[in-house]
Design an enzyme around this catalytic site. Sequence first.
Site, mmCIF file in Angstrom:
data_model
loop_
_atom_site.group_PDB
_atom_site.id
_atom_site.type_symbol
_atom_site.label_atom_id
_atom_site.label_comp_id
_atom_site.label_asym_id
_atom_site.label_seq_id
_atom_site.Cartn_x
_atom_site.Cartn_y
_atom_site.Cartn_z
ATOM 1 C CE LYS A 243 3.329 0.141 4.784
ATOM 2 N NZ LYS A 243 2.238 0.060 3.818
ATOM 3 N NE ARG B 152 2.635 -8.132 10.163
ATOM 4 C CZ ARG B 152 2.582 -7.012 9.428
ATOM 5 N NH1 ARG B 152 3.462 -6.055 9.601
ATOM 6 N NH2 ARG B 152 1.648 -6.836 8.533
ATOM 7 C CD GLU C 153 -2.809 1.003 2.486
ATOM 8 O OE1 GLU C 153 -2.801 0.008 3.237
ATOM 9 O OE2 GLU C 153 -3.507 2.015 2.681
HETATM 10 P P1 ATP Z 1 0.277 -1.455 7.398
HETATM 11 O O1 ATP Z 1 1.315 -1.385 8.525
HETATM 12 O O2 ATP Z 1 -0.120 -0.143 6.836
HETATM 13 O O3 ATP Z 1 -0.818 -2.462 7.589
HETATM 14 P P2 ATP Z 1 1.759 -3.345 5.928
HETATM 15 O O4 ATP Z 1 2.973 -3.379 6.792
HETATM 16 O O5 ATP Z 1 0.820 -4.486 5.900
HETATM 17 O O6 ATP Z 1 1.005 -2.008 6.183
HETATM 18 P P3 ATP Z 1 1.689 -3.261 3.079
HETATM 19 O O7 ATP Z 1 2.142 -2.157 2.221
HETATM 20 O O8 ATP Z 1 0.255 -3.597 3.087
HETATM 21 O O9 ATP Z 1 2.240 -2.969 4.520
HETATM 22 O O10 ATP Z 1 2.553 -4.551 2.838
HETATM 23 C C1 ATP Z 1 2.873 -5.100 1.611
HETATM 24 C C2 ATP Z 1 3.194 -6.541 1.803
HETATM 25 O O11 ATP Z 1 4.290 -6.696 2.695
HETATM 26 C C3 ATP Z 1 2.035 -7.281 2.407
HETATM 27 O O12 ATP Z 1 1.851 -8.493 1.695
HETATM 28 C C4 ATP Z 1 2.439 -7.507 3.823
HETATM 29 O O13 ATP Z 1 1.864 -8.674 4.315
HETATM 30 C C5 ATP Z 1 3.964 -7.601 3.713
HETATM 31 N N1 ATP Z 1 4.588 -7.209 4.971
HETATM 32 C C6 ATP Z 1 4.430 -6.058 5.644
HETATM 33 N N2 ATP Z 1 5.113 -6.066 6.794
HETATM 34 C C7 ATP Z 1 5.755 -7.254 6.867
HETATM 35 C C8 ATP Z 1 6.633 -7.881 7.819
HETATM 36 N N3 ATP Z 1 6.987 -7.274 8.959
HETATM 37 N N4 ATP Z 1 7.086 -9.120 7.540
HETATM 38 C C9 ATP Z 1 6.746 -9.737 6.405
HETATM 39 N N5 ATP Z 1 5.938 -9.206 5.472
HETATM 40 C C10 ATP Z 1 5.424 -7.990 5.689
HETATM 41 MG MG MG Z 2 -1.180 -4.011 4.821
#
Ligand code: ATP
Ligand code: MG
Length: 576
Positions: free
Chosen positions: A287, A277, A52
């Site tokens: 974020k 994650r 996103e």
């Molecule tokens: P928010 O904190 O706004 O929910 P997010 O961290 O989920 O955002 P996105 O931009 O939606 O961020 O993430 C893009 C992809 O990265 C998604 O498939 C998410 O699952 C993955 N992702 C985000 N954070 C992690 C993490 N700490 N470890 C592994 N994958 C991650």
């Molecule tokens: Mg997300």
Amino acid sequence: MSTPEKAPVTAASTPSGESCQPAPVNFIRARVAEDIASGKNAGRVMTRFPPEPNGYLHIGHAKSICLNFGLAKEFGGVTNLRFDDTNPAKEEVEYVESIMRDVKWLGFDWENRLYYASDYFQQLYDFAETLIKQGKAYVDDQTAEDIRANRGTLKEPGKNSPWRDRSVEENLDLFRRMRAGEFPDGARVLRAKIDMASPNVVMRDPALYRIKHVHHHRTGDAWCIYPMYDFAHCLSDSIEGITHSICTLEFENNRPLYDWTLDQLGVFHPQQIEFARLNLTYTVLSKRKLIQLVREGITTGWDDPRMPTLSGIRRRGYTPEALRDFCERIGVARCDNMVEFALLEHCLREDLNARAPRAMGVLRPLKVVIENYPEDQVDEFDFPWHPEADMGTRKVPFSKVLYIEQDDFREEPPKGYHRLYPGNEVRLRYAYYITCVGVVKDDAGNVTEVRCTYDPESKGGGTPDGRKVKGTLHWVSAAHALDAEVRLYDLLFTKPNPGAEDDFTSCINPASLEVVQGKLEPALADATPGWHCQFERLGYFCADEKDCKPGAPVFNRTAALRDTWGKIEKKQGGGK
Ligand code: ATP
Ligand code: MG
């Protein structure tokens, strides 16, 4: 003379042994392999990375990127980059650009498959109308509070909305008028008609569309209703023909909705697979928290070298090779865990140890005068850029006045101190043996200068009589030294799990940055921004991407030399 590039990653020097070891098993890899073996999707593999654009990518995203691109590549498939831009209020073009830069830097290529969920707005709208026509979606006039109140709890079922049984015609009419902009934000939502008594709260008539009179960074003012994540995501996956939709564990409860939506519409059905994650000690990877660090000026921006963002750690000097190695080593799990920051540093040190040129820099200079060295003489040594890899040599001048590290001299040495002190002899790295014969002090009694003699017979670091010295110091010639700003970075937080604190900003490390004015050997004059090296005995450093200028070098400390993780591995008889 120019500074060398890092040595290329070869089979022998690849820390992860990519080319010579079979990839470790992870459960997603096993699932994909099974699907291929069973002929599912005609053996095709297509994944996507769906950020996103509401912030910069961080190390957690790197895990997801490596997994999605890595798996597809391993099985001869491809990976799409898709911006999940369905929430216009929080998204910005700056983020889109940084995300593309970071994915490329990490070494992955989406080729011509760059997509935006907003490209599908019309198709998604049409799918919503189809659901309405099937009697599977309805327009709800309840307020957000009522919807929340009537959703029930984990123990109690929800209550049906009074608007749940509207006719298809009325729903279609209202939905079209939502789209036409007749209603204010929040006045109505489109909901899926599933089951208000479902034990899975996600399935209790989830919202599919909401009214938001907000400008979108790509579609402008064309839309005033926007699809919810759960509706847009599965259908975007389907439209693109994604075979394996890999996401983090918090979406596990949403999988039934993912499947329900695709099943109702009878469209291509990707398989959602969840994994844990990444959490890292001494780091926050949310974020929202990262935005707070930037907005409150706790760090200097998204690319502050203390940030766990990809742009931050790149500027800090981390390499994409080290990050990919790290992501491979931590593997993929189905339950949440916390990975040691020391492991990330270990991967970095392994990579840079093999590939970073060596150089000499003094961070806290103390003047050394060699009394018996002729005033105008300059010895020019040819030193190798690397002890093993073939990176050529550089010229290093030696003269009467030198700088050494303040720490490397003690007027009164503690027990076991083998560096310079009155009467003691040490080796100056690759150059000569020197012996301390006196000191000069200022009025306050501080040593401002160390007086030494040198042994001309010890040129190159040995003596004809074979006598041994215990200490070896790095040094730079004062007359030839480059003045440089050196930024000594350390962990941003003092607690291993800052995210668990009531206020994570309460454990910011006050010593996360120290700036010193160092002296560097002259061969570093043409270090280009981003250039890496090891300052002997001190650690890995890199020329700052933004601030390092010709004639005004600025270096960041990437990592100190001490490797706690390497020690743990050794103790456990580990290694890979
Ligand atoms: P928010 O904190 O706004 O929910 P997010 O961290 O989920 O955002 P996105 O931009 O939606 O961020 O993430 C893009 C992809 O990265 C998604 O498939 C998410 O699952 C993955 N992702 C985000 N954070 C992690 C993490 N700490 N470890 C592994 N994958 C991650
Ligand atoms: Mg997300």
